[in-house]
Design an enzyme around this catalytic site. Structure first.
Site, PDB file in Angstrom:
ATOM      1  N   GLY A 167       0.816  -1.208   0.000  1.00  0.00           N
ATOM      2  CA  GLY A 167       0.000   0.000   0.000  1.00  0.00           C
ATOM      3  C   GLY A 167       0.852   1.261   0.000  1.00  0.00           C
ATOM      4  O   GLY A 167       0.540   2.241  -0.685  1.00  0.00           O
ATOM      5  N   ASP A 168       1.946   1.245   0.774  1.00  0.00           N
ATOM      6  CA  ASP A 168       2.863   2.380   0.792  1.00  0.00           C
ATOM      7  C   ASP A 168       3.547   2.543  -0.559  1.00  0.00           C
ATOM      8  O   ASP A 168       3.808   3.669  -1.007  1.00  0.00           O
ATOM      9  CB  ASP A 168       3.917   2.178   1.881  1.00  0.00           C
ATOM     10  CG  ASP A 168       3.306   2.004   3.260  1.00  0.00           C
ATOM     11  OD1 ASP A 168       2.261   2.627   3.524  1.00  0.00           O
ATOM     12  OD2 ASP A 168       3.861   1.237   4.065  1.00  0.00           O
TER      13      ASP A 168
END
Length: 308
Positions: A251-252
């Site tokens: 996600g990052d």
């Protein structure tokens, strides 16, 4: 230049074991230490993408000094506010069947003078950037509206801002109208106070959030890629089937890729394709917040982007 904000940094420790058994002494096969916190993952991925970033936030104590040393060794530019509070450690336990169990320390409390010092630093360093990413949680002692303040400061200087957080930090932060947020389904449910079943309801929820004054709402769908909702359209980017090794940080990685897309002036479809490819490539390495360029380029060619 892209500024990445991580207010609750950590040393991320990945423990590889055969099987987690409650109440027993477990032998770790392998341990990997990484400078962590969501924004530091973002900063490392931006570097992998070939763009310049500056990591900021809080560091403190022996753990903070260790993180600083690791970032310097990785040639990740950084400019932190230093406190007397010890920076936390977080543990990810990876079992042979692919199960991941995370143990996240909360972070030691900070004082008002610490927060005031960082706000002053932030106001100066954002003059050097075009894009700001703000990620993750905050330590105790930091006001819940801190992200709203930081977003307001950045937008007043015409910077693009990506906010990736949850709970009250997200609820307060979106009041300042960040350029983009990246919620998952659970975070949409919490923000709107609704229950979601299926992709259509995810889209409807994202549309409601977009109307709160946010240009782009990107919803991560795990192995199914991501949705992006704009004022006028909805897009779905889907990666090819791959065998993942470690999904932590994907996600990052997506946030980092969207930030790079803003920095490079990509249009929405190119930005989404790139973000899905970078996120998927991150899952093919054991190191959190990292990818191999050849993996990303191969996946990029096979990402399907559809306007719904």
């Amino acid at each position: 230049m892209i500024i990445t904000v991580t207010m609750n940094t950590a040393v991320d420790k990945a423990y590889v074991i055969e099987e987690l058994k409650k109440g027993q002494v477990m032998r770790v096969k392998k341990c990997t230490n990484t400078p962590g916190g969501k924004g530091l993952n973002v900063a490392r991925v931006i570097k992998c993408c070939g763009e310049e970033s500056l990591a900021t936030g809080f560091l403190g104590g022996h753990t903070g000094a260790c993180i600083k040393d690791m970032l310097d060794a990785q040639q990740v530019q950084n400019d932190f506010s230093y406190t007397s509070s010890e920076t936390r450690a977080c543990i990810n336990i990876l079992e042979s069947d692919g199960t991941s169990t995370e143990l996240l320390e909360p972070g030691e409390p900070l004082g008002q003078e610490d927060v005031a010092g960082f706000i002053s630093k932030f106001g100066k360093i954002i003059e050097r950037c075009n894009v700001v990413t703000i990620s993750g949680s905050v330590p105790e002692g930091v006001e819940i509206d801190i992200y709203e303040k930081l977003i307001g400061m950045a937008k007043a200087r015409n910077k693009k801002v990506i906010l990736d957080t949850s709970g009250m930090l997200l609820k307060e932060g979106i009041k300042a109208g960040p350029t983009m947020i990246k919620p998952n389904r659970d975070e949409i449910e919490a923000l709107l106070g609704i229950r979601i079943n299926g992709r259509d309801e995810v889209i409807e929820g994202a549309k409601k959030i977009q109307k709160m004054g946010i240009d782009l709402v990107a919803v991560s769908l795990g192995g199914d890629g991501a949705l992006v909702v704009t004022k006028d359209a909805v897009f779905h980017g889907k990666p090819p089937k791959i065998t993942t090794i470690n999904t932590v940080g994907s996600g990052d990685s997506m946030v980092a890729a969207f930030a790079v897309g803003f920095e490079r002036g990509y249009d929405i479809t190119e930005m989404l394709r790139y973000a899905v490819a970078v996120s998927a490539a991150n899952t093919l390495t054991m190191t959190t917040g990292n990818f191999q360029m050849e993996d990303m380029e191969r996946i990029y060619r096979e990402v399907a982007v559809e306007r719904l």
